[in-house]
Motif scaffolding. Structure first.
Motif, PDB file in Angstrom:
ATOM      1  N   UNK A  52      21.771  11.806  -2.700  1.00 41.21           N
ATOM      2  CA  UNK A  52      20.806  12.597  -3.472  1.00 41.21           C
ATOM      3  C   UNK A  52      20.394  13.848  -2.694  1.00 41.21           C
ATOM      4  N   UNK A  53      20.059  13.668  -1.426  1.00 38.74           N
ATOM      5  CA  UNK A  53      19.586  14.797  -0.613  1.00 38.74           C
ATOM      6  C   UNK A  53      20.652  15.880  -0.497  1.00 38.74           C
ATOM      7  N   UNK A  54      21.898  15.475  -0.274  1.00 38.07           N
ATOM      8  CA  UNK A  54      22.973  16.462  -0.125  1.00 38.07           C
ATOM      9  C   UNK A  54      23.333  17.091  -1.466  1.00 38.07           C
ATOM     10  N   UNK A  55      23.515  16.282  -2.499  1.00 42.38           N
ATOM     11  CA  UNK A  55      23.940  16.825  -3.792  1.00 42.38           C
ATOM     12  C   UNK A  55      22.872  17.700  -4.440  1.00 42.38           C
ATOM     13  N   UNK A  56      21.619  17.429  -4.163  1.00 47.58           N
ATOM     14  CA  UNK A  56      20.546  18.273  -4.701  1.00 47.58           C
ATOM     15  C   UNK A  56      20.153  19.377  -3.718  1.00 47.58           C
ATOM     16  N   UNK A 113       0.811  -1.221   0.000  1.00 53.79           N
ATOM     17  CA  UNK A 113       0.000   0.000   0.000  1.00 53.79           C
ATOM     18  C   UNK A 113       0.846   1.272   0.000  1.00 53.79           C
ATOM     19  N   UNK A 114       2.144   1.105  -0.049  1.00 53.68           N
ATOM     20  CA  UNK A 114       3.058   2.253  -0.009  1.00 53.68           C
ATOM     21  C   UNK A 114       3.052   2.996  -1.337  1.00 53.68           C
ATOM     22  N   UNK A 115       3.337   4.263  -1.245  1.00 48.78           N
ATOM     23  CA  UNK A 115       3.536   5.067  -2.452  1.00 48.78           C
ATOM     24  C   UNK A 115       4.757   4.551  -3.211  1.00 48.78           C
ATOM     25  N   UNK A 116       5.740   4.069  -2.448  1.00 46.88           N
ATOM     26  CA  UNK A 116       6.979   3.588  -3.045  1.00 46.88           C
ATOM     27  C   UNK A 116       7.530   2.456  -2.182  1.00 46.88           C
ATOM     28  N   UNK A 117       7.814   1.319  -2.809  1.00 48.94           N
ATOM     29  CA  UNK A 117       8.416   0.179  -2.112  1.00 48.94           C
ATOM     30  C   UNK A 117       9.798  -0.059  -2.698  1.00 48.94           C
ATOM     31  N   UNK A 151      16.328   4.857 -10.118  1.00 53.31           N
ATOM     32  CA  UNK A 151      15.198   5.794 -10.211  1.00 53.31           C
ATOM     33  C   UNK A 151      14.380   5.793  -8.920  1.00 53.31           C
ATOM     34  N   UNK A 152      14.224   4.608  -8.313  1.00 53.37           N
ATOM     35  CA  UNK A 152      13.472   4.522  -7.058  1.00 53.37           C
ATOM     36  C   UNK A 152      14.255   5.151  -5.906  1.00 53.37           C
ATOM     37  N   UNK A 153      15.568   4.995  -5.918  1.00 54.92           N
ATOM     38  CA  UNK A 153      16.408   5.597  -4.880  1.00 54.92           C
ATOM     39  C   UNK A 153      16.275   7.117  -4.940  1.00 54.92           C
ATOM     40  N   UNK A 154      16.384   7.658  -6.129  1.00 59.36           N
ATOM     41  CA  UNK A 154      16.281   9.109  -6.315  1.00 59.36           C
ATOM     42  C   UNK A 154      14.889   9.596  -5.929  1.00 59.36           C
ATOM     43  N   UNK A 155      13.860   8.893  -6.382  1.00 60.43           N
ATOM     44  CA  UNK A 155      12.487   9.292  -6.072  1.00 60.43           C
ATOM     45  C   UNK A 155      12.226   9.261  -4.570  1.00 60.43           C
ATOM     46  N   UNK A 156      12.709   8.215  -3.886  1.00 60.42           N
ATOM     47  CA  UNK A 156      12.505   8.113  -2.436  1.00 60.42           C
ATOM     48  C   UNK A 156      13.217   9.249  -1.702  1.00 60.42           C
ATOM     49  N   UNK A 157      14.453   9.533  -2.088  1.00 55.02           N
ATOM     50  CA  UNK A 157      15.213  10.602  -1.431  1.00 55.02           C
ATOM     51  C   UNK A 157      14.507  11.945  -1.591  1.00 55.02           C
ATOM     52  N   UNK A 158      14.070  12.235  -2.789  1.00 55.85           N
ATOM     53  CA  UNK A 158      13.378  13.511  -3.030  1.00 55.85           C
ATOM     54  C   UNK A 158      12.052  13.571  -2.293  1.00 55.85           C
ATOM     55  N   UNK A 159      11.305  12.491  -2.363  1.00 59.25           N
ATOM     56  CA  UNK A 159       9.983  12.449  -1.724  1.00 59.25           C
ATOM     57  C   UNK A 159      10.112  12.702  -0.223  1.00 59.25           C
TER      58      UNK A 159
END
Length: 167
Positions: free
Chosen positions: A88-92, A66-70, A131-139
């Protein structure tokens, strides 16, 4: 987080549910504590109030389904995932710069260390698509407020302290 410590619980005007919550190696089932906190019911309550979840776990649990992202992580690679998310969080520059300047020590060393854990490298280590790693970090980083809850498997590995510090 859980609102059980407020007199009116989730209806307390000071309670704000997290927009995003990461559940890392933490299943909803488990102890059925009377305080509601550890039983997992509060996670469902938060989901009903709009909290989106990111689940990082090898198992496709009820919550993961049921998660937005697994992120189906390879067991034992949690430290690499944590450093990849930080990359991702630091570099962005998605982190709270004022907080870092005022309250942290060694951020420059952390910033340097996470360069070794690009999403491409972390994908190879954890088997989670970049792509999931990046999406999770941003989210997670863009959500205010946000929360992380982690489970016993992180406490039980050889790199537990370093992994939990990275979280």
């Amino acid at each position: 987080d859980a609102g059980q410590f407020f007199p009116q619980r989730y209806n307390d005007p000071e309670f704000v549910p997290p927009k995003v919550m990461i559940s890392w190696a933490r299943n909803l089932s488990g102890s059925q504590c009377t305080d509601h906190y550890f039983s997992g019911h509060w996670v469902v309550d938060l989901m009903k109030r709009g909290t989106q979840s990111i689940v990082i776990d090898p198992v496709n649990s009820w919550e993961a389904s049921r998660a937005k992202l697994w992120l189906q992580i390879r067991p034992g690679t949690d430290g690499a995932m944590a450093l990849g998310l930080l990359n991702v969080i630091i570099n962005e520059q998605l982190y709270d710069k004022e907080f870092v300047e005022k309250w942290t020590y060694g951020f420059d060393k952390l910033k340097e260390r996470v360069q070794e854990y690009s999403p491409d490298v972390v994908e190879q280590i954890t088997w989670v698509p970049r792509e999931k790693i990046i999406k999770a970090a941003r989210m997670y980083a863009e959500a205010k407020p946000a929360a992380i809850r982690f489970g016993h498997p992180l406490d039980s590995n050889a790199e537990a302290v370093a992994t939990i510090q990275a979280l």
